[in-house]
Design a protein around this motif. Structure first.
Motif, PDB file in Angstrom:
ATOM      1  N   SER A   1       0.840  -1.199   0.000  1.00 15.30           N
ATOM      2  CA  SER A   1       0.000   0.000   0.000  1.00 15.30           C
ATOM      3  C   SER A   1       0.873   1.246   0.000  1.00 15.30           C
ATOM      4  O   SER A   1       0.347   2.366   0.032  1.00 15.30           O
ATOM      5  N   THR A   2       2.183   1.065  -0.044  1.00 17.42           N
ATOM      6  CA  THR A   2       3.131   2.175   0.076  1.00 17.42           C
ATOM      7  C   THR A   2       3.657   2.599  -1.288  1.00 17.42           C
ATOM      8  O   THR A   2       3.616   1.825  -2.250  1.00 17.42           O
ATOM      9  N   PRO A   3       4.185   3.822  -1.414  1.00 22.37           N
ATOM     10  CA  PRO A   3       4.614   4.327  -2.712  1.00 22.37           C
ATOM     11  C   PRO A   3       5.716   3.485  -3.357  1.00 22.37           C
ATOM     12  O   PRO A   3       6.453   2.758  -2.688  1.00 22.37           O
ATOM     13  N   SER A   4       5.816   3.617  -4.651  1.00 27.65           N
ATOM     14  CA  SER A   4       6.826   2.895  -5.419  1.00 27.65           C
ATOM     15  C   SER A   4       8.216   3.168  -4.871  1.00 27.65           C
ATOM     16  O   SER A   4       8.582   4.306  -4.567  1.00 27.65           O
ATOM     17  N   GLY A   5       9.004   2.100  -4.718  1.00 27.82           N
ATOM     18  CA  GLY A   5      10.363   2.239  -4.244  1.00 27.82           C
ATOM     19  C   GLY A   5      10.519   2.262  -2.748  1.00 27.82           C
ATOM     20  O   GLY A   5      11.641   2.354  -2.259  1.00 27.82           O
ATOM     21  N   THR A   6       9.426   2.166  -1.988  1.00 33.38           N
ATOM     22  CA  THR A   6       9.518   2.178  -0.530  1.00 33.38           C
ATOM     23  C   THR A   6       9.199   0.801   0.034  1.00 33.38           C
ATOM     24  O   THR A   6       8.623  -0.050  -0.645  1.00 33.38           O
ATOM     25  N   LEU A   7       9.572   0.620   1.289  1.00 31.36           N
ATOM     26  CA  LEU A   7       9.279  -0.635   1.967  1.00 31.36           C
ATOM     27  C   LEU A   7       7.795  -0.718   2.340  1.00 31.36           C
ATOM     28  O   LEU A   7       7.147   0.310   2.563  1.00 31.36           O
ATOM     29  N   PRO A   8       7.256  -1.925   2.430  1.00 30.07           N
ATOM     30  CA  PRO A   8       5.861  -2.078   2.848  1.00 30.07           C
ATOM     31  C   PRO A   8       5.713  -1.877   4.346  1.00 30.07           C
ATOM     32  O   PRO A   8       6.689  -1.922   5.101  1.00 30.07           O
ATOM     33  N   VAL A   9       4.492  -1.683   4.779  1.00 32.59           N
ATOM     34  CA  VAL A   9       4.179  -1.707   6.207  1.00 32.59           C
ATOM     35  C   VAL A   9       3.778  -3.135   6.580  1.00 32.59           C
ATOM     36  O   VAL A   9       3.491  -3.963   5.716  1.00 32.59           O
ATOM     37  N   ASP A  10       3.773  -3.412   7.876  1.00 34.86           N
ATOM     38  CA  ASP A  10       3.490  -4.775   8.329  1.00 34.86           C
ATOM     39  C   ASP A  10       2.150  -5.295   7.810  1.00 34.86           C
ATOM     40  O   ASP A  10       2.019  -6.471   7.464  1.00 34.86           O
TER      41      ASP A  10
ATOM     42  N   GLU B   1      10.706  -9.961   7.468  1.00 31.92           N
ATOM     43  CA  GLU B   1      11.418  -8.687   7.379  1.00 31.92           C
ATOM     44  C   GLU B   1      12.860  -8.807   7.841  1.00 31.92           C
ATOM     45  O   GLU B   1      13.723  -8.043   7.374  1.00 31.92           O
ATOM     46  N   HIS B   2      13.157  -9.751   8.710  1.00 31.32           N
ATOM     47  CA  HIS B   2      14.518  -9.832   9.227  1.00 31.32           C
ATOM     48  C   HIS B   2      15.513 -10.289   8.161  1.00 31.32           C
ATOM     49  O   HIS B   2      16.719 -10.114   8.308  1.00 31.32           O
ATOM     50  N   PHE B   3      15.014 -10.839   7.051  1.00 24.38           N
ATOM     51  CA  PHE B   3      15.901 -11.290   5.987  1.00 24.38           C
ATOM     52  C   PHE B   3      16.573 -10.128   5.255  1.00 24.38           C
ATOM     53  O   PHE B   3      17.623 -10.303   4.642  1.00 24.38           O
TER      54      PHE B   3
END
Length: 246
Positions: free
Chosen positions: A75-84, A119-121
């Motif tokens: 749900s986050t902008p292109s190029g950014t990390l997702p939220v949980d 996410e820890h990977f």
């Protein structure tokens, strides 16, 4: 209308930093998620989370490589990390037309711990901030006018990859590659709900966020209004409804 080049003609966007603080997964949650990862995910995504599990060769497309922090369904902008909640949604809902099943049997706590383990990977979750989820505005009314406007937008921005009738057979389709260099053909929009789900808001979200690691970028900077994006959503959905299968 300042529409940019067709979506699939642009290069994939890689994660970028933003000024907000990073949100690394909690160590205790990572430890708790390890058992469920081994049980439900490791056979496909691999012991190291690199998408090279023993079942990976039988899957097309290949399982996600978590080590690079590139997530398609966000749900986050292109190029950014997702939220949980993005990762939790994929775990619970699965992905249509993919080897990713629904894991509805997992409790909320188990899903939360599994998200932390995924996410820890990637070190990006400890160094880079998450993106801010986009706001999906109220859907405009579907009408013959909306479908006509969406058809025109589709011809400009989508047909070169997805094909004039949405069957994934556009002139650029054979040349598309993901960030790993693997063939990444566009989705056949007539074949049923896309992997993210068949709701209109799911389609709107994909158009505005793009799919990290793939040739499909975001339309957020294209100059389209939210009404025009809804027109495009209505037309894309009509392609599936006009070609029922099964």
């Amino acid at each position: 209308m300042a529409l940019l080049a067709p979506a699939c003609a642009r290069a994939p966007v890689r994660p970028t930093r933003s000024p907000d603080a990073p949100q690394p997964p909690a160590p205790e949650a990572v430890a708790a998620g390890k058992i469920d990862y081994a049980r439900y995910c490791e056979s496909c995504h691999g012991l190291e989370g690199d998408g090279r599990g023993p079942s990976a060769r039988q899957l097309d497309p290949r399982p996600r490589d978590f080590t690079r922090g590139l997530y398609e369904w966000r749900s986050t902008p292109s190029g950014t990390l997702p939220v949980d909640s993005d990762l939790a949604r994929t775990i619970r809902r699965g992905l249509y037309h993919r080897g990713m099943p629904r894991w509805n049997a997992l409790s909320r706590g188990e899903v939360r711990h599994l998200v932390a383990y995924l996410e820890h990977f990637s070190p990006l979750f400890s160094t880079d901030p998450r993106g801010a989820p986009i706001v999906v505005p109220a859907e405009t009314a579907e009408s013959s006018g909306s479908l006509a406007r969406g058809r025109r937008l589709y011809a400009i921005a989508c047909a070169s990859c997805h094909g004039p009738k949405g069957r994934g057979d556009g002139p650029s389709a054979r040349d598309l590659r993901d960030d790993w260099g693997r063939p990444d053909p566009p989705f056949d929009l007539t074949s049923g709900p896309p992997p993210c789900g068949g709701r209109d808001e799911d389609l709107f979200r994909v158009l505005m966020t793009g799919l990290n690691g793939t040739p499909m970028p975001s339309y957020a900077a294209s100059g389209l209004t939210s009404g025009q994006v809804w027109d495009l959503v209505h037309f894309v959905r009509s392609l599936r409804e006009s070609h029922p299968r099964g």
